[in-house]
Write a protein that holds these residues in place. Sequence first.
Motif, PDB file in Angstrom:
ATOM      1  N   ALA A   1       0.813  -1.221   0.000  1.00 26.07           N
ATOM      2  CA  ALA A   1       0.000   0.000   0.000  1.00 26.07           C
ATOM      3  C   ALA A   1       0.849   1.275   0.000  1.00 26.07           C
ATOM      4  CB  ALA A   1      -0.951   0.001   1.186  1.00 26.07           C
TER       5      ALA A   1
ATOM      6  N   PRO B   1      -2.180   1.864  -5.033  1.00 31.79           N
ATOM      7  CA  PRO B   1      -3.483   2.145  -4.427  1.00 31.79           C
ATOM      8  C   PRO B   1      -4.190   0.838  -4.046  1.00 31.79           C
ATOM      9  CG  PRO B   1      -3.582   2.470  -6.804  1.00 31.79           C
ATOM     10  CD  PRO B   1      -2.147   2.164  -6.472  1.00 31.79           C
ATOM     11  N   ARG B   2      -5.099   0.942  -3.053  1.00 36.42           N
ATOM     12  CA  ARG B   2      -5.813  -0.244  -2.538  1.00 36.42           C
ATOM     13  C   ARG B   2      -6.532  -1.020  -3.643  1.00 36.42           C
ATOM     14  NH1 ARG B   2      -4.462  -2.056   2.489  1.00 36.42           N
ATOM     15  NH2 ARG B   2      -3.590  -0.251   3.547  1.00 36.42           N
ATOM     16  N   ALA B   3      -7.206  -0.300  -4.533  1.00 35.45           N
ATOM     17  CA  ALA B   3      -8.013  -0.962  -5.557  1.00 35.45           C
ATOM     18  C   ALA B   3      -7.152  -1.862  -6.436  1.00 35.45           C
ATOM     19  CB  ALA B   3      -8.741   0.073  -6.416  1.00 35.45           C
TER      20      ALA B   3
ATOM     21  N   TYR C   1      -7.708   4.733 -10.612  1.00 37.62           N
ATOM     22  CA  TYR C   1      -7.776   4.242  -9.229  1.00 37.62           C
ATOM     23  C   TYR C   1      -6.921   5.103  -8.301  1.00 37.62           C
ATOM     24  CZ  TYR C   1     -10.150   0.042 -10.960  1.00 37.62           C
ATOM     25  OH  TYR C   1     -11.042  -0.824 -11.532  1.00 37.62           O
ATOM     26  N   ASN C   2      -5.772   5.539  -8.787  1.00 38.10           N
ATOM     27  CA  ASN C   2      -4.944   6.436  -7.980  1.00 38.10           C
ATOM     28  C   ASN C   2      -5.670   7.749  -7.695  1.00 38.10           C
ATOM     29  OD1 ASN C   2      -2.068   5.524  -7.277  1.00 38.10           O
ATOM     30  ND2 ASN C   2      -2.280   4.794  -9.371  1.00 38.10           N
TER      31      ASN C   2
ATOM     32  N   GLN D   1      -8.844   8.259  -7.621  1.00 36.84           N
ATOM     33  CA  GLN D   1      -9.941   7.971  -6.684  1.00 36.84           C
ATOM     34  C   GLN D   1      -9.472   7.977  -5.237  1.00 36.84           C
ATOM     35  OE1 GLN D   1     -12.780   8.459  -8.385  1.00 36.84           O
ATOM     36  NE2 GLN D   1     -13.637   6.764  -7.214  1.00 36.84           N
ATOM     37  N   GLU D   2      -8.219   7.562  -5.041  1.00 32.86           N
ATOM     38  CA  GLU D   2      -7.712   7.450  -3.672  1.00 32.86           C
ATOM     39  C   GLU D   2      -6.899   8.677  -3.275  1.00 32.86           C
ATOM     40  OE1 GLU D   2      -6.128   3.506  -2.806  1.00 32.86           O
ATOM     41  OE2 GLU D   2      -7.637   2.595  -4.121  1.00 32.86           O
ATOM     42  N   GLY D   3      -7.076   9.767  -4.014  1.00 34.19           N
ATOM     43  CA  GLY D   3      -6.463  11.036  -3.611  1.00 34.19           C
ATOM     44  C   GLY D   3      -5.020  11.221  -4.004  1.00 34.19           C
TER      45      GLY D   3
ATOM     46  N   LYS E   1       2.184   7.722  -5.866  1.00 37.88           N
ATOM     47  CA  LYS E   1       2.266   6.265  -5.895  1.00 37.88           C
ATOM     48  C   LYS E   1       3.083   5.842  -7.100  1.00 37.88           C
ATOM     49  CE  LYS E   1      -0.809   5.240  -2.514  1.00 37.88           C
ATOM     50  NZ  LYS E   1      -0.348   4.712  -1.223  1.00 37.88           N
TER      51      LYS E   1
END
Lengths: 448, 448
Positions: free
Chosen positions: A46, A50-52, A122-123, A125-127, A224
């Motif tokens: 992590a 990203p988590r997704a 996805y990145n 989305q996770e800020g 990330k």
Amino acid sequence: MDDVKIVLPESEMPSKWYNALPDLPTPLAPPLDPQTKKPVDPDQLAVIFPRAVIEQELSPERWIPIPQPVLDVYRLYRPTPLVRASRLEKALGVKCKIYYKNESVSPAGSHKPNTAIPQAYYNKQEGVKRIATETGAGQWGTALSFACSMFGMACTVYMVKVSYNQKPYRKMLINAYGGEIFASPSEMTRTGRAMLEKDPDCAGSLGLAISEAVEDAATHDDTKYSLGSVLNHVLLHQTICGLETEKQLAMAGDKPDYLVGCVGGGSNFAGLILPFLPRKLAGENIRMVAVEPKACPTLTRGQFRYDYGDVARLTPLLKMHTLGHSFMPAPIHAGGLRYHGDAPILCNLVDEGLIDAEAYYQTDCFDAAKLFLQTEGFLPAPETSHAIKGAIETAKKAKPGETVVFLYSGHGMLDLASYDAYMSGKLTNFDYPEENIVEALKDCPVIG
Amino acid sequence: MDDVKIVLPESEMPSKWYNALPDLPTPLAPPLDPQTKKPVDPDQLAVIFPRAVIEQELSPERWIPIPQPVLDVYRLYRPTPLVRASRLEKALGVKCKIYYKNESVSPAGSHKPNTAIPQAYYNKQEGVKRIATETGAGQWGTALSFACSMFGMACTVYMVKVSYNQKPYRKMLINAYGGEIFASPSEMTRTGRAMLEKDPDCAGSLGLAISEAVEDAATHDDTKYSLGSVLNHVLLHQTICGLETEKQLAMAGDKPDYLVGCVGGGSNFAGLILPFLPRKLAGENIRMVAVEPKACPTLTRGQFRYDYGDVARLTPLLKMHTLGHSFMPAPIHAGGLRYHGDAPILCNLVDEGLIDAEAYYQTDCFDAAKLFLQTEGFLPAPETSHAIKGAIETAKKAKPGETVVFLYSGHGMLDLASYDAYMSGKLTNFDYPEENIVEALKDCPVIG
């Protein structure tokens, strides 16, 4: 008269990716922590992913929905055409059908945006504000900077210095998309600075560029890291190629007897073949042919064992066909195929005997590319020329009426210097001596 | 959800070109012999053009069938997509619709093959073995060498030396298609040798390259000459763009309020608009906007009169908007738009008030290209950036719900050095002083 291009309506574009993990006959060996040699804890990842994406890497779900904003960007160039290469068939004098799935029509000119777009999404989305990555030949860096520009994100690319200097157009294109790019080793990271201190003229390597990008991501909260091949989630995103191909062949009233693609890290080939895996496992006679350079014969001459993904031994250990992480492939023009390992999912299937692998010399691949250019009109990337060579050899052996499909992974507009070297007779072919491979494999960790 | 790409089925691809000659409100002024100032005898042209092309140049027929072998090669990339630029609309905040007709998907990367293919075919039909041509920026030479390779013909390209040296990738691509290419002035022709004797460092010019290609064709029995813009038959072949667009707009339930394109010699813009001419003449409110560089403002500032097509005064006299055949445009990056004249058919329509012309600075066009790249994803050629700039300005003035269509004539993959100059702030804008134009126009012949 049959259509040359099988065009899938946008309304028929797949809205889910196919995840092959639950369908593998033998479960995939888990990635191992390079320190403890125990399976990697997802939480460790992590820091850089990203988590997704981590969830997708390990997901047991067979179908994973494609988010609407990703579909919206896909639709700038997808569905891509499946093209009947009739003029190539005629030039070869074969009685089988040859189709190619044309992924060169994307803005970045290759299949790479298929995974760059969801990874950027996805990145976002996770800020995450910025994505760091490495690039060798430049295709991946181009695709990620394009994808980041679509979602208003920053992108930092570490490009192997020797390629950075050889291929100025790649840098300019990445800049045009708003990405920043540094020749690696760079002054931007501790790893880069240490290397430059030791050797100010260091030409760089993919392993080193990976280390710089990972360090950049790990040391910045808003940043990330992103990888363009090898990993399960990358292959997942690429399955849209094969899913579309399946629908398009059905539109043409055909079924695939042979699926052919070039393999570097394996993502374009996997994207084509994985959606057909369930049919093959159910008994359908679909042969899957992975084509690699003789100069980097991972699947044909490598060992199937755990190894590091990079020279610097920073990545988790992956079970794959490997020539050893310290293996230095010869400087062939298909830069995207110069990788010591391969995607674990593909290697698993090769080990099961479900995929055949073949290796060719680069001049033979350029001969094939030239025939394609002078019959079908389009200029293939040097990597793609391996798929064409494999498809031609397959077609020559195929029975009348059989269907050969290959993945046309990218155009060669930014690789013309390679064609010039080929046409002026300056290309060398490389075999790799067995003793060098054996030597490189000595560095591999021994597990279990 | 509406489709992003309006894809015309192959079965709907037009099988006839539209010839605007019989529909022009005022008959086209004939080309004149440069010696006698009398209308050119078609037989004179047979030394350098095939009969079929000369017939098309003067044909009174409204519809001309496209030969099947030409359709077969067209189908490698045609029909081309009409794309709704929703992301660009959103970035601009406009309420009209913007579409672009994407001709960059051809193997050569531009609209040029639309005429290169039939020209190669007609030459082949008449026993010609080799075609000679000139090229400036390189798009036309690429397209003709591609087309010749499709019909197994030889192709010789004379490329302006300064461009030949600046754009090595163009040369390599032409070679890859099997074409031979010489920097002009070359040792291959009397004209070239004479120039080199006078000035061994001569950088060449389009006018000189034309002279070399014409001489090559005129002095070899098996060789003809081919031109990539300006002439009626070239515009005829390009009408396939507009004919497809008309069908695609109908598929989307739209009608065009504005048609926009960039103009160098005028073939891509004419290809888009001419098929809509009958509708406009019948009273439909379709505005046609020709976009040119301020550095070469042929339609906006030129005089409508007879002039030579080339610097060396070898071509027939054409009635057109001209800045004078001795006019030397500033070295803007849109090399394909640096021509002193324009297609006579277009000029006729501009003179009738049926076409509006606008001129822009190159940095404003690159700004437009950058916005397009970062919204729609694709990298436009510098020439195409003028069409984008024109479309954006048009869209800003359009009413909600109106439809703006522009022709996306080519990609910029081989023009990245221009983007680099733009991004690093090295681009200069050029106006052309009125006195220079007046001076150049003094050289024009006075007719009748």
